[in-house]
Design a protein around this motif. Structure first.
Motif, PDB file in Angstrom:
ATOM      1  N   ALA A   1       0.792  -1.238   0.000  1.00 39.64           N
ATOM      2  CA  ALA A   1       0.000   0.000   0.000  1.00 39.64           C
ATOM      3  C   ALA A   1       0.830   1.297   0.000  1.00 39.64           C
ATOM      4  N   PRO A   2       1.908   1.375   0.802  1.00 42.75           N
ATOM      5  CA  PRO A   2       2.678   2.625   0.846  1.00 42.75           C
ATOM      6  C   PRO A   2       3.156   3.144  -0.507  1.00 42.75           C
ATOM      7  N   ILE A   3       3.553   2.249  -1.435  1.00 46.73           N
ATOM      8  CA  ILE A   3       4.035   2.794  -2.708  1.00 46.73           C
ATOM      9  C   ILE A   3       2.920   3.459  -3.505  1.00 46.73           C
ATOM     10  N   PHE A   4       1.681   3.088  -3.224  1.00 43.45           N
ATOM     11  CA  PHE A   4       0.578   3.798  -3.865  1.00 43.45           C
ATOM     12  C   PHE A   4       0.382   5.141  -3.163  1.00 43.45           C
ATOM     13  N   GLU A   5       0.433   5.119  -1.852  1.00 40.89           N
ATOM     14  CA  GLU A   5       0.146   6.322  -1.082  1.00 40.89           C
ATOM     15  C   GLU A   5       1.176   7.427  -1.277  1.00 40.89           C
ATOM     16  N   THR A   6       2.428   7.058  -1.493  1.00 42.75           N
ATOM     17  CA  THR A   6       3.464   8.088  -1.626  1.00 42.75           C
ATOM     18  C   THR A   6       3.466   8.744  -3.009  1.00 42.75           C
ATOM     19  N   THR A   7       2.814   8.120  -3.969  1.00 40.16           N
ATOM     20  CA  THR A   7       2.770   8.729  -5.305  1.00 40.16           C
ATOM     21  C   THR A   7       1.328   8.922  -5.757  1.00 40.16           C
ATOM     22  N   ARG A   8       0.485   9.303  -4.797  1.00 43.53           N
ATOM     23  CA  ARG A   8      -0.945   9.347  -5.072  1.00 43.53           C
ATOM     24  C   ARG A   8      -1.336  10.131  -6.321  1.00 43.53           C
ATOM     25  N   ASP A   9      -0.750  11.292  -6.516  1.00 41.30           N
ATOM     26  CA  ASP A   9      -1.119  12.113  -7.674  1.00 41.30           C
ATOM     27  C   ASP A   9      -0.913  11.364  -8.982  1.00 41.30           C
ATOM     28  N   PHE A  10       0.276  10.811  -9.122  1.00 44.87           N
ATOM     29  CA  PHE A  10       0.575  10.037 -10.322  1.00 44.87           C
ATOM     30  C   PHE A  10      -0.379   8.860 -10.450  1.00 44.87           C
ATOM     31  N   ILE A  11      -0.593   8.157  -9.350  1.00 45.81           N
ATOM     32  CA  ILE A  11      -1.443   6.964  -9.345  1.00 45.81           C
ATOM     33  C   ILE A  11      -2.879   7.294  -9.758  1.00 45.81           C
ATOM     34  N   VAL A  12      -3.377   8.417  -9.281  1.00 37.39           N
ATOM     35  CA  VAL A  12      -4.747   8.809  -9.618  1.00 37.39           C
ATOM     36  C   VAL A  12      -4.868   9.151 -11.100  1.00 37.39           C
TER      37      VAL A  12
END
Lengths: 190, 190
Positions: free
Chosen positions: A90-101
């Motif tokens: 989960a953390p790797i999604f949370e730290t790059t949230r803007d890109f991920i979204v």
DNA sequence: GTCTATAGGGCGATAGAC
DNA sequence: GTCTATCGCCCTATAGAC
């Protein structure tokens, strides 16, 4: 000064996301992406096996975290073990949230990218399943736990992207896992 | 006597399966399939949007059975309702087992076809999910039940193809569903 | 049914890092 | 010298446009 600018991969990923967002996936050519990233078309295809793969760079990092999540899990029930893979990732999604979204939106409305995403998610499930079997969990239990944990993650991710779960991806996972528990409780086997 | 041989679609599907089995998917061209089926390449692409789709002809029949399974389910728990979609669809697999097994092998060892299969399975899950929401089941419960029932079906199908469950696909589904129930029972929510 | 752009693979040449 | 990243050109099949 070296012959090439560094981080060709990163530049290509950024260029691809920009172009897929603005012009759409279909009307963006591999050459367009390459030019915008300052490389040739041929270089693009040496880094990525196809035009879809560029949005899935770094999925081997994800796979490693997944494996670590299984290794780190204690002697817990199968579903908990499988879920721990996603808690750890989960953390790797949370730290790059803007890109991920941004990436999620693009993927969501293009069937070709969607298809590739489903393949990636499925291979994560297979990785979890095999890692669990290696840890001694029975095969069918491993398969069911890995697949269902993946479904839980996918649904939690969806909520997290929509902003419905602003409290974080891990909490979203726990919340959907509770839903699975309650659905299974109601279910009566014949 | 009519101007064209009947069942062009069926002939193309059969030709494609034969060629994908013998030469492999990659080294079979759309033209190869068309020629073997006695049509032109253009006709092939008029029937199928791409080279993968030919092995998924008839997936709208499947979708209809799925929908009927949801409509026919009584006022039962969410997971039972979702599983009923696959119980209802099971017969169309069982009556064409030979074809299904050959097809499954080809799909299994080609990533391009595998990817398309995952997309098809996912759209079945979405169909189930929406049909359940329409019947008044809460959204998250519908999502989790639809996804997990789809996982159960996929794993059961795998066993049935391998011949481990020679007693029939429906029994395999029930057996995997029992496994899900028992995994969820062990799982303790934090 | 014909025409065409794009995907994506093969291969050899080139230029830096070591 | 080797190894690795890039380029450039040639090719065919896919799949959409006309």
């Amino acid at each position: 000064m070296s012959r090439w600018e560094p981080d060709a991969t990163g530049r290509m990923v950024a260029a691809a996301l920009d172009l897929y967002e603005t012009r759409g996936y279909e009307s963006t050519t591999a050459t367009d992406i390459a030019i915008r990233a300052g490389v040739t078309e041929r270089t693009f295809f040496r880094h990525f096996s196809d035009k879809r793969e560029v949005l899935f760079a770094g999925s081997s990092d994800l796979e490693n975290l997944i494996l670590q999540g299984i290794a780190d899990a204690g002697d817990v029930p199968a579903l908990d073990m499988a879920l721990n893979a996603y808690r750890t990732a989960a953390p790797i999604f949370e730290t790059t949230r803007d890109f991920i979204v941004r990436r999620a939106r693009v993927v969501l409305d293009n069937p070709n990218l969607r298809e590739r995403e489903l393949l990636k998610m499925h291979s994560l499930a297979v990785v979890i399943r095999n890692a669990m079997i290696d840890r001694g969990v029975p095969p069918t239990a491993s398969a069911v736990a890995a697949e269902c944990a993946t479904s839980v993650f996918t649904i939690a991710f969806e909520k997290w992207i929509d902003g419905a779960e602003s409290e974080g991806l891990i909490l979203a996972i726990e919340s959907v896992a509770r839903e699975l528990k309650s659905i299974a409780d109601e279910f009566q086997v014949e």
